[in-house]
Design a protein around this motif. Structure first.
Motif, PDB file in Angstrom:
ATOM      1  N   LYS A  22       0.817  -1.220   0.000  1.00  0.00           N
ATOM      2  CA  LYS A  22       0.000   0.000   0.000  1.00  0.00           C
ATOM      3  C   LYS A  22       0.851   1.272   0.000  1.00  0.00           C
ATOM      4  CE  LYS A  22      -4.239  -1.913   1.997  1.00  0.00           C
ATOM      5  NZ  LYS A  22      -5.190  -1.861   3.125  1.00  0.00           N
ATOM      6  N   PRO A  23       1.857   1.380   0.869  1.00  0.00           N
ATOM      7  CA  PRO A  23       2.703   2.578   0.789  1.00  0.00           C
ATOM      8  C   PRO A  23       3.406   2.703  -0.563  1.00  0.00           C
ATOM      9  CG  PRO A  23       3.005   1.486   2.895  1.00  0.00           C
ATOM     10  CD  PRO A  23       2.196   0.558   2.038  1.00  0.00           C
ATOM     11  N   ALA A  24       3.783   1.574  -1.153  1.00  0.00           N
ATOM     12  CA  ALA A  24       4.438   1.609  -2.460  1.00  0.00           C
ATOM     13  C   ALA A  24       3.486   2.136  -3.525  1.00  0.00           C
ATOM     14  CB  ALA A  24       4.940   0.216  -2.835  1.00  0.00           C
ATOM     15  N   LEU A  25       2.237   1.696  -3.465  1.00  0.00           N
ATOM     16  CA  LEU A  25       1.236   2.195  -4.407  1.00  0.00           C
ATOM     17  C   LEU A  25       1.022   3.690  -4.226  1.00  0.00           C
ATOM     18  CD1 LEU A  25      -1.438  -0.662  -4.255  1.00  0.00           C
ATOM     19  CD2 LEU A  25      -0.188   0.078  -6.297  1.00  0.00           C
ATOM     20  N   GLU A  26       0.947   4.132  -2.980  1.00  0.00           N
ATOM     21  CA  GLU A  26       0.758   5.564  -2.718  1.00  0.00           C
ATOM     22  C   GLU A  26       1.914   6.379  -3.290  1.00  0.00           C
ATOM     23  OE1 GLU A  26      -1.807   5.685   1.413  1.00  0.00           O
ATOM     24  OE2 GLU A  26       0.340   5.241   1.532  1.00  0.00           O
ATOM     25  N   ALA A  27       3.127   5.891  -3.112  1.00  0.00           N
ATOM     26  CA  ALA A  27       4.294   6.617  -3.596  1.00  0.00           C
ATOM     27  C   ALA A  27       4.287   6.742  -5.118  1.00  0.00           C
ATOM     28  CB  ALA A  27       5.578   5.910  -3.133  1.00  0.00           C
ATOM     29  N   VAL A  28       3.917   5.656  -5.793  1.00  0.00           N
ATOM     30  CA  VAL A  28       3.894   5.678  -7.259  1.00  0.00           C
ATOM     31  C   VAL A  28       2.771   6.573  -7.771  1.00  0.00           C
ATOM     32  CG1 VAL A  28       3.493   4.295  -9.329  1.00  0.00           C
ATOM     33  CG2 VAL A  28       4.966   3.407  -7.512  1.00  0.00           C
ATOM     34  N   LEU A  29       1.589   6.439  -7.180  1.00  0.00           N
ATOM     35  CA  LEU A  29       0.440   7.208  -7.661  1.00  0.00           C
ATOM     36  C   LEU A  29       0.577   8.701  -7.391  1.00  0.00           C
ATOM     37  CD1 LEU A  29      -2.411   4.749  -6.617  1.00  0.00           C
ATOM     38  CD2 LEU A  29      -1.640   5.264  -8.939  1.00  0.00           C
ATOM     39  N   MET A  30       1.434   9.081  -6.474  1.00  0.00           N
ATOM     40  CA  MET A  30       1.655  10.498  -6.206  1.00  0.00           C
ATOM     41  C   MET A  30       2.360  11.203  -7.366  1.00  0.00           C
ATOM     42  SD  MET A  30       0.475  11.717  -3.344  1.00  0.00           S
ATOM     43  CE  MET A  30       1.537  13.113  -2.981  1.00  0.00           C
ATOM     44  N   VAL A  31       3.044  10.442  -8.226  1.00  0.00           N
ATOM     45  CA  VAL A  31       3.848  11.074  -9.277  1.00  0.00           C
ATOM     46  C   VAL A  31       3.344  10.770 -10.688  1.00  0.00           C
ATOM     47  CG1 VAL A  31       5.913  11.076  -7.837  1.00  0.00           C
ATOM     48  CG2 VAL A  31       5.487   9.128  -9.339  1.00  0.00           C
TER      49      VAL A  31
END
Length: 231
Positions: free
Chosen positions: A41-50
């Motif tokens: 989940k944190p990895a998805l958040e990091a990717v979707l932020m950019v």
């Protein structure tokens, strides 16, 4: 005491170590193995932020080295979590992919920050023209003009420049260029597909009713009319 020195490393050896790399065996990119071990989940958040456009589940699965099903489940759980927490943003499935969006109730705050006194909205004329294209697509400029009752060439060019509509071939009978909405249109409208458009099509004139007024061969004008010239 042993005098055997055969166990000393040989810088020129080709059986293992440096020899393997010299033989051309690929090494995984730096950090590649670590990506698969990250909390999902944190990895998805990091990717979707950019991301610049909605990211598909297939692409996210490839980048994060996880099964697509795991990606899909995690995305929906994140979306539900944001909704329960009342965050100022949410995660939506739009135009075939996932992306963060500001919640409607906070749109005024974002608009105030982004625009900072600048006008970035489409004019009423442009919105009306875009609506006709959305509900009648693929449609020619002359038919759009016939529905609106004014020449729409200038507004159509504005919509093309902003990436909201695109060419979609030609009309077999007349050779007129046809236009349709783009994925960017779906993204900006927050729609998954055209089937989610509000039921407004019945209120627009049928194509047959305006066929007599459709004159694609008539010379175009640079502006729509006095009310449509500014988009």
């Amino acid at each position: 005491m042993s005098t055997d020195t055969g166990t000393d490393p040989d810088p020129g050896a080709t059986g293992t170590g440096a020899g393997t790399e010299a033989a051309g065996e690929p090494h995984p990119p730096a950090g590649a193995l670590a990506v698969a071990e990250l909390d999902l989940k944190p990895a998805l958040e990091a990717v979707l932020m950019v991301v610049d456009e909605p990211a598909t589940e297939e692409h996210l699965a490839k980048v994060l080295q996880r099964p697509r099903r795991s990606i899909a489940v995690a995305l929906r759980e994140l979306s539900d979590e944001y909704a329960r927490q009342g965050r100022g943003f949410d995660l939506r499935l739009v135009a075939g992919g996932w992306r963060y969006y500001t919640r409607p109730e906070y749109a005024d705050a974002v608009e105030s920050f982004v625009l900072d006194g600048r006008q970035a909205r489409l004019t009423q004329a442009a919105l009306e023209t875009l609506a006709v294209v959305a509900y009648r697509q693929p449609v020619s400029r002359s038919r759009v003009s016939a529905v609106r009752g004014v020449n729409c060439d200038g507004v159509m060019r504005t919509l093309l420049q902003r990436g909201l509509i695109e060419e979609a071939g030609t009309e077999p009978e007349t050779g007129a260029i046809l236009y349709r909405t783009t994925n960017y249109f779906l993204e900006r409208m927050g729609l998954r597909g055209l089937d989610e458009l509000p039921e407004l099509a019945p209120f627009l004139p049928e194509a047959d009713a305006v066929e007599a007024e459709s004159q694609e061969g008539v010379p175009s004008f640079d502006v729509d009319d006095s009310g449509d010239s500014q988009t």
